[in-house]
Design an enzyme around this catalytic site. Structure first.
Site, PDB file in Angstrom:
ATOM      1  N   LYS A 106       1.457  12.761   1.784  1.00 46.56           N
ATOM      2  CA  LYS A 106       2.471  12.173   2.191  1.00 46.56           C
ATOM      3  C   LYS A 106       2.379  12.348   3.783  1.00 46.56           C
ATOM      4  O   LYS A 106       2.340  11.293   4.373  1.00 46.56           O
ATOM      5  CB  LYS A 106       3.696  12.117   1.401  1.00 46.56           C
ATOM      6  CG  LYS A 106       4.562  10.855   1.928  1.00 46.56           C
ATOM      7  CD  LYS A 106       5.847  10.886   1.310  1.00 46.56           C
ATOM      8  CE  LYS A 106       7.185  10.111   1.980  1.00 46.56           C
ATOM      9  NZ  LYS A 106       8.122  10.262   2.001  1.00 46.56           N
ATOM     10  N   MET A 154      -8.560  -0.262 -38.700  1.00 47.46           N
ATOM     11  CA  MET A 154      -9.062   0.267 -38.626  1.00 47.46           C
ATOM     12  C   MET A 154      -9.106   1.915 -38.664  1.00 47.46           C
ATOM     13  O   MET A 154     -10.392   2.091 -39.656  1.00 47.46           O
ATOM     14  CB  MET A 154     -10.580   0.975 -37.046  1.00 47.46           C
ATOM     15  CG  MET A 154     -11.811   1.484 -37.149  1.00 47.46           C
ATOM     16  SD  MET A 154     -13.364   0.474 -37.911  1.00 47.46           S
ATOM     17  CE  MET A 154     -13.950  -0.753 -36.664  1.00 47.46           C
ATOM     18  N   GLU A 213       1.165   2.765 -14.464  1.00 44.29           N
ATOM     19  CA  GLU A 213      -0.827   3.094 -13.905  1.00 44.29           C
ATOM     20  C   GLU A 213      -1.496   2.646 -14.557  1.00 44.29           C
ATOM     21  O   GLU A 213      -2.308   2.148 -14.334  1.00 44.29           O
ATOM     22  CB  GLU A 213       0.241   3.619 -12.988  1.00 44.29           C
ATOM     23  CG  GLU A 213       1.205   4.559 -12.186  1.00 44.29           C
ATOM     24  CD  GLU A 213       3.062   4.571 -12.548  1.00 44.29           C
ATOM     25  OE1 GLU A 213       3.034   4.640 -14.301  1.00 44.29           O
ATOM     26  OE2 GLU A 213       3.694   5.366 -11.838  1.00 44.29           O
ATOM     27  N   PHE A 249       9.113  17.953  -6.015  1.00 49.98           N
ATOM     28  CA  PHE A 249       8.863  16.883  -6.750  1.00 49.98           C
ATOM     29  C   PHE A 249       8.225  15.466  -7.016  1.00 49.98           C
ATOM     30  O   PHE A 249       7.485  15.655  -5.606  1.00 49.98           O
ATOM     31  CB  PHE A 249       9.920  16.127  -5.871  1.00 49.98           C
ATOM     32  CG  PHE A 249      10.584  15.034  -6.863  1.00 49.98           C
ATOM     33  CD1 PHE A 249      10.601  13.499  -6.397  1.00 49.98           C
ATOM     34  CD2 PHE A 249      11.079  15.142  -8.008  1.00 49.98           C
ATOM     35  CE1 PHE A 249      10.723  12.413  -6.413  1.00 49.98           C
ATOM     36  CE2 PHE A 249      11.820  14.149  -9.007  1.00 49.98           C
ATOM     37  CZ  PHE A 249      11.854  12.871  -8.115  1.00 49.98           C
ATOM     38  N   GLN A 250       8.352  15.731  -8.399  1.00 49.11           N
ATOM     39  CA  GLN A 250       6.888  14.842  -9.174  1.00 49.11           C
ATOM     40  C   GLN A 250       5.880  15.492  -7.947  1.00 49.11           C
ATOM     41  O   GLN A 250       4.352  14.403  -7.620  1.00 49.11           O
ATOM     42  CB  GLN A 250       7.049  13.048  -7.687  1.00 49.11           C
ATOM     43  CG  GLN A 250       7.929  12.624  -8.051  1.00 49.11           C
ATOM     44  CD  GLN A 250       8.112  10.847  -8.448  1.00 49.11           C
ATOM     45  OE1 GLN A 250       8.125  10.645  -7.411  1.00 49.11           O
ATOM     46  NE2 GLN A 250       8.286  10.165  -8.862  1.00 49.11           N
TER      47      GLN A 250
END
Lengths: 89, 569
Positions: free
Chosen positions: B160, B469, B48, B110-111
């Protein structure tokens, strides 16, 4: 500590209080009092008494004013709630 | 029966969205299902974070919001870095996140993650949609908020059950962003007059152009102003391309790793006109004594930026294009021959340079070579680190919206996925991703994405086997105590490419550079990796240590240890 009273005209959308809180927290300001009242035209008025670092005061006002659901931010001497309290004593 | 998800996708189609960069999951199933029939192309990524950077790259070259679609919980949290990256650089983006069903909100489902809460600090605005009927209004609001004024990311959290329910309601309901709409007053004419007055009085002006000037599409106005004023133009990292860096009036980039001649100009000028820049700590060194000798003008669309870092002697709040047009109308042509000659002196005496003539391959040489061969005619994305600064110095940018670099956030892993977004947006342009071995390893799983879509991106991996760097800072300020910078265990990047079915080229010696780059530039069947194994230890010069003023430029290897800078790293 620099004390500041803000009158914030806004729309009452979800997350309003958190958005204000994030701006204040990030710039080292504490909330002494938070009162919200609905106005007649669908808007609301938040009266905020805060204190923090003087050098960040300007940024606090400007960043609040930038929020999508904020209409106007005004720094005032005394908040309406404070005035009413004094009158009732 | 149209679901909320179907309406969501239709609204995006009407808004002209071509691509959605995303990764599927349970909570987003209704939306992915609606996408199946849509003409919007889904770019399925491998992480993602990659999706968020691709949307970012797409947005930077087109000016249109990049759209991300991910699922709930970890899917959404994996986009936070990319969202922050977009926010810091004012990039328009819409992030759609699936969410658990509304009855389970706050129940540790969940999630489930409080994405509305988590993202609040890194977005311009966000929504948690609880009513299917709100979907059209929210999508259109999100589009407008993210792409107007000072652009930024807007997140929409979509449970959802809200997206799978039947849509009942008004597809054309009014937007409810009155608080936002009044943020754009007309440009104040008296502020224009103050600016013009200061400009007319100056004898050594410098134009400092930043990302805001590019967002406003003001490259013509900046060029006009430079001509009318006869003033040199310097740009920030994100302002590259606003004014041709090959122009004799260009000073290139200023600041911490900017050109010495740009910094010298800033130290001697008597007026700086900052257009769409935010006087960031990378360019101002120490804000308390930045350009103390000069008057400062600030043009910005965001009123909160004015007076934030430097005190402006005159300012105008508004779109840079409109403000500049008003200024130019009132300006008399000026001449500053002596000042321009002085600028040329700086350029002659303090050119950018790098060591040539030994057998070791150097990043600057490879970058300069690819610049020469494509004549600067490319969209360049970079990752973060020394290679980023060398690319900024040695790949001169002449055209707007062709330089993509994570400036404010400095997000490693940005470069390659951003190039994917850019190539999809501009299929006919040469796209070069200049990345380091460190940052590339953060998002290289998107090699699959680039390969599937046969995107002919040239991935130039500057491999010095160090986090260069940080190592440079440890060399200068911490007695060479290299801690946490050793990129031991790097893969063979060409073999890595082969594992994805991607062509790879190696450059190990300076003599191979020209030939290999030519081959790579001519290879367009898909992406290719150009693996440049460069000298392990090299430093970016000039460097202004953080928190110090520009006259403390380090132009060559310091003798002995320097004090740790006090400014922000």
């Amino acid at each position: 500590m620099h004390k500041m009273n803000l009158e914030i005209t806004c729309y009452r959308k979800p997350g309003l209080m958190i958005r204000l809180g994030l701006i204040l927290e990030r710039r080292g300001y504490e909330v002494d009092s938070y009162i919200i009242n609905d106005l007649n035209d669908g808007k609301a008025l938040v009266e905020l008494a805060i204190r923090g670092d003087q050098s960040k005061a300007d940024q606090v006002k400007k960043q609040i004013a930038k929020l999508i659901d904020i209409v106007e931010v005004e720094e005032v001497g005394v908040l309406v709630a404070q005035r009413e309290f004094v009158l009732s004593m | 029966m149209k679901t909320g998800a179907k309406v969501l996708i239709e609204c995006l189609e009407q808004l002209g969205v071509e691509y959605i960069f995303g990764y599927s999951g349970g909570a987003a199933l209704p939306i992915f299902d609606a996408l199946y029939d849509s003409k919007i192309k889904l770019i399925l990524t491998r992480h993602e974070q990659g999706a968020s950077h691709m949307a970012d790259g797409y947005a930077r070259v087109t000016g249109k919001p990049g759209v991300v679609l991910v699922t709930s919980g970890p899917g959404a949290t994996n986009t936070i870095t990319g969202i922050m990256t977009a926010q810091m650089d004012s990039v328009p983006m819409i992030i759609l996140t699936g969410q658990t069903i509304t009855p389970l909100l706050g129940m540790d489902a969940f999630q489930e993650a409080d994405v509305f809460g988590l993202s609040m600090a890194v977005v311009k605005h966000n929504y948690l949609v609880k009513n299917t009927s709100d979907i059209p209004r929210v999508v259109k609001e999100a589009y407008q908020v993210s792409s107007t004024g000072r652009p930024g990311p807007v997140l929409i959290d979509l449970p959802k059950d809200v997206t799978s329910a039947a849509f009942k309601g008004d597809l054309n309901s009014d937007l409810q962003i009155e608080g936002y709409k009044n943020n754009f007053p007309e440009v104040d004419d008296s502020s224009i007059d103050s600016i013009v007055e200061l400009l007319m009085q100056s004898s050594k002006p410098v134009i400092l152009a930043g990302h805001g000037a590019l967002i406003a599409g003001a490259h013509e106005e900046v060029a006009q102003l430079a001509t009318v004023l006869e003033a040199p133009v310097t740009n920030t990292l994100l302002g590259k391309g606003i004014f041709p860096e090959t122009d004799h009036l260009s000073l290139g980039m200023l600041g911490m790793y900017g050109t010495a001649y740009a910094n010298k100009a800033m130290l001697e000028c008597d007026l700086v006109i900052g257009i769409g820049c935010r006087w960031d700590d990378r360019i101002n060194g120490n804000p308390k004594n930045f350009c103390q000798q000069a008057k400062k003008i600030h043009i910005d669309i965001d009123p909160a930026e004015v007076g934030k870092i430097v005190k402006a002697d005159a300012f105008a709040i508004g779109d840079a294009k409109i403000v500049l047009q008003k200024i130019i109308e009132k300006l008399q042509p000026l001449q500053h021959k002596e000042w321009i000659n002085r600028i040329q002196e700086f350029k002659n005496n303090f050119p950018l340079s790098f060591f040539k003539g030994d057998t070791q391959l150097r990043a600057q040489q490879v970058i300069a070579e690819i610049y020469e061969q494509c004549k600067g005619n490319a969209i360049v994305t970079t990752d973060v680190g020394q290679h980023q600064m060398w690319a900024a110095q040695f790949f001169k940018t002449d055209r707007p919206d062709t330089w993509l670099s994570s400036g404010g956030a400095g997000t490693m892993g940005f470069g390659f996925p951003a190039a994917i977004g850019a190539q999809l947006a501009k299929p006919n342009e040469l796209v070069i991703a200049v990345v380091g071995d460190g940052g590339f390893q953060m998002t290289f799983s998107e090699l699959a994405t680039a390969a599937i879509h046969k995107l002919p991106i040239k991935i130039l991996v500057i491999d010095n086997k160090y986090l260069g760097m940080v190592r440079q800072w440890q060399e200068f300020f911490l007695d060479n105590r290299y801690s946490g910078v050793d990129m031991v265990g790097n893969p063979d990047f060409v073999k890595l490419g082969e594992a994805y079915g991607i062509k790879g080229f190696n450059i190990n010696h300076p003599d191979q550079t020209a030939n290999v780059i030519q081959q790579a530039l001519n290879y367009n069947d898909g992406p290719c990796i150009i693996h440049a194994e460069v000298i392990k230890e090299d430093n970016v010069y000039p460097m202004v240590p953080a928190g110090q003023s520009l006259d403390n430029m380090i132009l060559e290897t310091p003798v002995g240890k320097l004090a740790m800078p006090e400014g922000s790293t």
